[in-house]
Scaffold this motif. Sequence first.
Motif, short mmCIF file in Angstrom:
data_model
loop_
_atom_site.label_atom_id
_atom_site.label_comp_id
_atom_site.label_asym_id
_atom_site.label_seq_id
_atom_site.Cartn_x
_atom_site.Cartn_y
_atom_site.Cartn_z
N ALA A 5 0.81 -1.22 0.00
CA ALA A 5 0.00 0.00 0.00
C ALA A 5 0.84 1.27 0.00
N VAL A 6 1.91 1.31 0.81
CA VAL A 6 2.63 2.57 1.01
C VAL A 6 4.07 2.53 0.52
N GLY A 7 4.53 1.37 0.05
CA GLY A 7 5.92 1.23 -0.37
C GLY A 7 6.79 0.72 0.76
N ASP A 8 7.89 0.09 0.39
CA ASP A 8 8.75 -0.57 1.38
C ASP A 8 9.36 0.42 2.36
N ALA A 9 9.88 1.54 1.87
CA ALA A 9 10.58 2.48 2.75
C ALA A 9 9.65 3.06 3.81
N ARG A 10 8.45 3.47 3.39
CA ARG A 10 7.53 4.05 4.38
C ARG A 10 7.02 2.99 5.33
N ALA A 11 6.81 1.77 4.84
CA ALA A 11 6.39 0.69 5.73
C ALA A 11 7.42 0.47 6.83
N ARG A 12 8.70 0.48 6.46
CA ARG A 12 9.75 0.32 7.46
C ARG A 12 9.71 1.46 8.48
N GLU A 13 9.50 2.67 8.00
CA GLU A 13 9.41 3.81 8.91
C GLU A 13 8.27 3.64 9.91
N LEU A 14 7.11 3.27 9.42
CA LEU A 14 5.94 3.15 10.29
C LEU A 14 6.13 2.02 11.30
N LEU A 15 6.75 0.94 10.87
CA LEU A 15 6.90 -0.22 11.74
C LEU A 15 8.05 -0.07 12.73
N LEU A 16 9.20 0.40 12.25
CA LEU A 16 10.37 0.49 13.12
C LEU A 16 10.27 1.62 14.13
N PHE A 17 9.69 2.75 13.69
CA PHE A 17 9.58 3.90 14.58
C PHE A 17 8.25 3.94 15.34
N ASN A 18 7.44 2.91 15.10
CA ASN A 18 6.17 2.79 15.81
C ASN A 18 5.33 4.06 15.66
N ARG A 19 5.33 4.61 14.46
CA ARG A 19 4.68 5.90 14.23
C ARG A 19 3.20 5.73 13.95
N THR A 20 2.38 6.55 14.61
CA THR A 20 0.98 6.61 14.25
C THR A 20 0.80 7.57 13.08
N PHE A 21 -0.34 7.47 12.42
CA PHE A 21 -0.58 8.33 11.28
C PHE A 21 -2.08 8.58 11.13
N THR A 22 -2.42 9.53 10.28
CA THR A 22 -3.80 9.96 10.12
C THR A 22 -4.42 9.33 8.88
N PRO A 23 -5.74 9.32 8.81
CA PRO A 23 -6.39 8.84 7.59
C PRO A 23 -5.99 9.63 6.35
N GLU A 24 -5.83 10.94 6.51
CA GLU A 24 -5.42 11.77 5.38
C GLU A 24 -4.05 11.34 4.86
N GLU A 25 -3.13 11.06 5.77
CA GLU A 25 -1.82 10.57 5.36
C GLU A 25 -1.96 9.21 4.69
N ALA A 26 -2.78 8.35 5.26
CA ALA A 26 -2.95 7.01 4.71
C ALA A 26 -3.41 7.06 3.25
N VAL A 27 -4.41 7.88 2.98
CA VAL A 27 -4.93 7.97 1.62
C VAL A 27 -3.88 8.58 0.69
N ALA A 28 -3.17 9.60 1.17
CA ALA A 28 -2.15 10.23 0.34
C ALA A 28 -1.01 9.27 0.01
N TRP A 29 -0.71 8.36 0.91
CA TRP A 29 0.38 7.40 0.70
C TRP A 29 -0.01 6.24 -0.21
N GLY A 30 -1.29 6.04 -0.41
CA GLY A 30 -1.71 4.96 -1.29
C GLY A 30 -2.55 3.90 -0.62
N ILE A 31 -2.91 4.06 0.65
CA ILE A 31 -3.83 3.13 1.30
C ILE A 31 -5.23 3.50 0.81
N THR A 32 -5.74 2.75 -0.12
CA THR A 32 -6.97 3.13 -0.80
C THR A 32 -8.10 3.39 0.18
N GLY A 33 -8.85 4.42 -0.09
CA GLY A 33 -9.99 4.74 0.76
C GLY A 33 -10.37 6.18 0.65
#
Length: 263
Positions: A155-183
């Motif tokens: 959905a978001v690409g390998d690099a951003r997935a690593r960022e979200l998982l390793l840094f335990n970062r929360t994010f917003t729906p607006e960011e999710a849609v902009a990154w490619g998480i369909t919705g």
Amino acid sequence: MTDAPVVTDRADAVVTITLDDPGHRNALTRTAKKALRDAVAAAAADTGVRAVVLTGTARAFCLGQDLGEHAAALADGAEAAFATVREHYSPVVRDLLTMPKPVIAAVGGTCVGAGLGLALACDHRVFADGVTLGAAFAGIGLTFDTGLSLTLPRAVGDARARELLLFNRTFTPEEAVAWGITGEVVAAEDVLPRAVEIARQLAAGPTVAFAQTKRLLAQAPGRTLDEVLDAEARAQAACGATADHTGAVQAFLSRAQPTFRGH
């Protein structure tokens, strides 16, 4: 609201599966996990169901594993505590990803941990503005489950997935849609009605074609080019043998709207 942690409602060809455990904010107890697994499997197997909505109550879509219950399970050893991944989480995600009909996630509240995995295993998402999304696993010293190693990078690409998982970062729906998480992002009160509206639209579509589309997309990453092309040819032929295809072609030639009956 009922005493059951998971409630299933059916309206025509659309089934809505609701996590309804406000006392735990839809964190997944063993009872809830079993009920969710069984409800998703039943919807997947029911040929009369042509679209599914997955949602949650209590200002939470799903908080993932109930950590109080998990802590008690750890007292019996890690092996026993983590048997739930194979027993509950994996079957649910497998059915969401592979069931031969579209699944819409109505994310009206906090969606973290396994909750995020469940949402990403659906085909489309409707988010409430202002909700919190995140993986959360690293915060308790775990890697992830619920298929996130497949669905999040896709959905978001390998690099951003690593960022979200390793840094335990929360994010917003607006960011999710902009990154490619369909919705799409709507007001909280509109989340479930909009998800049901989308599900009804898809339920009136070519169900066999949708099933073949989901299968091809799920299987393509592990195939060679020749295998992909062969699978597409076979899927196309299977769709071509349906009354929906024949009727749609005739409707096109007559400049009429097709009616899809799911077979």
